[in-house]
Design an enzyme around this catalytic site. Structure first.
Site, PDB file in Angstrom:
ATOM      1  N   GLU B  74     -38.413  -2.990  52.304  1.00 23.61           N
ATOM      2  CA  GLU B  74     -37.068  -2.586  51.922  1.00 23.61           C
ATOM      3  C   GLU B  74     -36.059  -3.270  52.846  1.00 23.61           C
ATOM      4  O   GLU B  74     -36.170  -3.182  54.065  1.00 23.61           O
ATOM      5  CB  GLU B  74     -36.948  -1.050  51.999  1.00 23.61           C
ATOM      6  CG  GLU B  74     -35.545  -0.495  51.907  1.00 23.61           C
ATOM      7  CD  GLU B  74     -34.812  -0.902  50.644  1.00 23.61           C
ATOM      8  OE1 GLU B  74     -35.336  -0.697  49.535  1.00 23.61           O
ATOM      9  OE2 GLU B  74     -33.686  -1.433  50.764  1.00 23.61           O
ATOM     10  N   GLY B  87     -28.034   9.675  39.179  1.00 24.70           N
ATOM     11  CA  GLY B  87     -27.914  11.021  38.629  1.00 24.70           C
ATOM     12  C   GLY B  87     -29.207  11.794  38.445  1.00 24.70           C
ATOM     13  O   GLY B  87     -29.175  12.978  38.114  1.00 24.70           O
ATOM     14  N   GLY B  88     -30.352  11.144  38.641  1.00 23.02           N
ATOM     15  CA  GLY B  88     -31.614  11.858  38.504  1.00 23.02           C
ATOM     16  C   GLY B  88     -31.903  12.326  37.083  1.00 23.02           C
ATOM     17  O   GLY B  88     -32.526  13.364  36.881  1.00 23.02           O
ATOM     18  N   ARG B 333     -22.235   4.393  26.280  1.00 22.60           N
ATOM     19  CA  ARG B 333     -21.420   4.121  27.457  1.00 22.60           C
ATOM     20  C   ARG B 333     -20.366   3.044  27.246  1.00 22.60           C
ATOM     21  O   ARG B 333     -19.235   3.173  27.683  1.00 22.60           O
ATOM     22  CB  ARG B 333     -22.337   3.735  28.618  1.00 22.60           C
ATOM     23  CG  ARG B 333     -23.106   4.911  29.126  1.00 22.60           C
ATOM     24  CD  ARG B 333     -24.084   4.538  30.216  1.00 22.60           C
ATOM     25  NE  ARG B 333     -24.585   5.750  30.860  1.00 22.60           N
ATOM     26  CZ  ARG B 333     -25.533   5.751  31.779  1.00 22.60           C
ATOM     27  NH1 ARG B 333     -26.088   4.627  32.157  1.00 22.60           N
ATOM     28  NH2 ARG B 333     -25.927   6.886  32.340  1.00 22.60           N
ATOM     29  N   GLU B 473     -34.557  -2.508  37.298  1.00 25.92           N
ATOM     30  CA  GLU B 473     -33.285  -3.110  36.898  1.00 25.92           C
ATOM     31  C   GLU B 473     -33.246  -4.623  37.101  1.00 25.92           C
ATOM     32  O   GLU B 473     -32.440  -5.307  36.475  1.00 25.92           O
ATOM     33  CB  GLU B 473     -32.135  -2.442  37.670  1.00 25.92           C
ATOM     34  CG  GLU B 473     -30.758  -2.787  37.111  1.00 25.92           C
ATOM     35  CD  GLU B 473     -29.624  -2.039  37.808  1.00 25.92           C
ATOM     36  OE1 GLU B 473     -29.904  -1.021  38.474  1.00 25.92           O
ATOM     37  OE2 GLU B 473     -28.471  -2.467  37.668  1.00 25.92           O
ATOM     38  N   ILE B 489     -34.573   5.496  34.565  1.00 23.82           N
ATOM     39  CA  ILE B 489     -35.654   6.047  35.397  1.00 23.82           C
ATOM     40  C   ILE B 489     -37.014   5.906  34.702  1.00 23.82           C
ATOM     41  O   ILE B 489     -37.957   5.418  35.315  1.00 23.82           O
ATOM     42  CB  ILE B 489     -35.364   7.502  35.824  1.00 23.82           C
ATOM     43  CG1 ILE B 489     -34.035   7.570  36.591  1.00 23.82           C
ATOM     44  CG2 ILE B 489     -36.507   8.047  36.681  1.00 23.82           C
ATOM     45  CD1 ILE B 489     -33.677   8.944  37.149  1.00 23.82           C
TER      46      ILE B 489
END
Lengths: 117, 506
Positions: B74, B87-88, B333, B473, B489
């Protein structure tokens, strides 16, 4: 092309800011570590301290306890927060020789009154 | 610092005449290099770059499939990437909660909804693969200890309620348990480790990476580069590039630094661009999505985003200049973000519209208290007070609310065609809660092309680049023009798991 003078000026500036005289150390740290830069700069004087350096003296569980918030706001505890738990390296929000904004301020309007920005 | 030399590894490039000449003349500053004669500093079995949903799921699955030595690298100092701050929201078809709530759904329905939002250019095979395995991925999060709200949500562009959300209303409700699970399984996690390029074998296969250790993001400290050999291969789970203003403006010049961004600071795209240099196929890079639920009153994703995602189905979005609705509050969206950007004053300056919700309905979401407490949302006892605060013409606003309440009653919205199922019995009545809306750059639909094995395809051969896998992504083309909310997700996790399975089989 990179201007050579600029590079020299920048290098010179770096040395200045790294010299012990020009470096501001917080009073409570001065008492403990004096002028021994290596106490914190465990990766070498010209390197940032490691993520473990602060933890030689500070215990993350104690810090989390000190900054705990009410149940409703419990995840806003910077030392035990929703996104990263207790794992956020100190340097994300703290800087010994400078001031920093807390990482939370990227997205939130929380107030941390004791945090030196 | 151009590095167009595709490592000189494809013989047919040499046949391209002038183009090959230019390529071969590229300076020796190539970031990816041939592995010949490279001194290996370390060797690992499975090498994963990025610690968001895709990287974590890949690490867990690789271990379950028998890998003994799995490493996650990372770049940032903390783990979780953009996944730790979103937002989970997790969409899946045919879930246990849908059965409990009597929602009829299927893989086909979910894929059809996503294809519609994708406006004809989404990748049906990948969407289907993800939808078919979404419940498995959901189960992986549950096994690791993720907890979800006890209700489903119907997000914009979805034809049914199929979205779970973590009880903390954040992706951290998944990344934290997955990270702990990784640690429990013995996965090695390395922070401050920045990917610097691939090391490539004689046949063009990825055999390792160059990794900068002791890297401090955004700071002037060089660290040190080491060469790491990856025995089974490399999984790129490096996320999007929404935080890289230069790269996003190269694709869409309207996305200047003045447009906010919901992503974590590390979403800067180098991993993706390095795969292009290696030969990966760029897909749909210009389709960059802005979130229509964001607020100009806080940074990043903040508190308002989840508040409005939950409340849109039983709220009215009002143009402050006219006092009227201006969009279907649960359209996809892009439709909503475009409509919001049209809300401007007489001089053409941005005039962020407002979302009005009855407090009795909004308060069911845990964020409602917080948006009020942290001054990013407001509560009003009357429509007059609300109109005065936001300088909205009162008469048209009152008329609009009355009209909308008729739609709630009739379960039909002739004004914008909104699906009123979730608005049933939820009239717009005082007291109200209100937030301001303005889009923020949120998600990059574009990226490298992969197949349903999460293998990265080569732009010249169309074949998989050996040893290279990608998930999440950083991959492109799956969603087409516009990704539906809560579909990232499952995609990240399913493709992360898929990459691990493919690698362990290879």
């Amino acid at each position: 092309m990179i201007n050579l003078k600029a590079v020299l000026a920048l290098t010179f500036g770096c040395f200045l800011s790294l010299s012990a005289q020009a470096v501001e150390i917080r009073d409570h740290h001065k008492e403990v570590i004096g002028k021994d830069c290596k106490t914190c700069h465990d990766n070498g004087i010209k390197q940032f301290p490691s993520d473990q350096a602060c933890l030689q003296c500070h215990d993350v569980d104690d810090l989390a306890e000190q900054t705990a918030r009410s149940e409703e706001d419990k995840w806003q505890n910077p030392h035990d927060n929703l996104h990263y738990g207790k794992e956020l390296p100190c340097q994300e929000c703290h800087s010994e020789h400078d001031t920093k904004k807390p990482l939370c301020s990227n997205c939130h309007t929380f107030k941390y009154d004791k945090h030196k920005e | 610092m151009s590095n167009n030399n595709l490592l000189g590894r494809r013989n047919f490039i040499k046949g391209m005449g002038a183009a090959a000449g230019v390529a071969m003349a590229a300076p020796a500053l190539a970031i990816s290099e041939k592995a010949d004669g490279v001194k290996w500093d370390q060797q690992v079995e499975v090498l994963i770059i990025g610690s968001g949903f895709a990287g974590l799921a890949a690490a867990i699955e690789a271990t379950r499939k028998g890998a003994k030595d799995v490493h996650i690298y990372e770049k940032m100092s903390y783990f979780g990437g953009n996944s730790a701050i979103n937002g989970g929201l997790f969409a899946a078809p045919d879930t246990p909660m849908q059965k409990t709530e009597g929602v009829k759904d299927s893989v086909d329905t979910m894929v059809a909804d996503q294809l519609a939002a994708g406006r004809g250019i989404a990748d049906e095979a990948l969407l289907r693969h993800v939808a078919e395995h979404a419940v498995e991925a959901l189960q992986m999060t549950l096994d690791a200890g993720s907890e979800y709200h006890p209700y489903l949500q119907q997000l914009g562009g979805h034809s049914v309620a199929r979205t779970y959300q973590t009880t903390v209303s954040c992706g951290a409700g998944i990344t934290q348990p997955l990270l702990q699970e990784c640690r429990k399984l013995g996965v090695h996690t390395h922070n401050r480790a920045k990917f610097e390029g691939f090391l490539v074998g004689d046949k063009g296969e990825v055999v390792g990476v160059k990794m900068r250790q002791n890297y401090h993001f955004g700071e002037d400290q060089p660290g040190e580069v080491i060469n790491i050999r990856a025995k089974r291969g490399v999984i790129m789970a490096t996320g999007g590039f929404a935080q890289n203003v230069n790269l996003r403006m190269a694709q869409d010049p309207t996305l200047t630094a003045e447009v906010g961004c919901t992503n974590a600071p590390g979403a800067t795209g180098e991993g993706m661009y390095e795969m292009f240099r290696l030969g990966a196929i760029p897909v749909h890079l210009a389709h960059i999505q802005s979130g229509p639920w964001a607020s100009p009153d806080e940074g990043g994703f903040g508190y308002v985003s989840n508040y409005s995602i939950y409340n849109f189905p039983h709220s009215v979005a009002i143009d402050r200049l006219t006092g009227k609705r201006f969009m279907n509050e649960i359209a996809d969206r892009k439709t909503r973000a475009d409509a919001e950007l049209n809300c401007r004053d007489a001089q053409g300056n941005a005039l962020p519209p407002i979302l009005i919700t009855s407090y009795k309905d909004s308060k069911k979401h845990p964020n409602t208290k917080k948006v009020i407490k942290y001054n990013v949302g407001w509560k009003f006892d009357s429509v007059e007070a609300l109109a005065k605060h936001f300088d909205v013409p009162l008469a048209p606003l009152k008329a609009q609310i009355a009209e909308y309440n008729e739609y709630v009653k009739a379960q039909n919205d002739p004004q914008f065609g909104k699906n009123m199922t979730e608005a049933k019995d939820k009239y717009i009545e005082a007291p109200f809660t209100v937030v301001r809306l303005w889009p923020k750059v949120h998600y990059c639909q574009g990226g490298v092309q992969i197949n349903t094995n999460a293998e990265v395809k080569d732009s010249f051969t169309g074949q998989a680049i050996p040893g290279l896998y990608a998930a999440g992504e950083v991959c492109g083309g799956i969603h087409g023009v516009s990704r539906l909310g809560s579909c990232s997700i499952p995609e990240c996790m399913v493709m992360g798991m898929t990459a691990a399975r493919s690698m362990m089989k290879a």
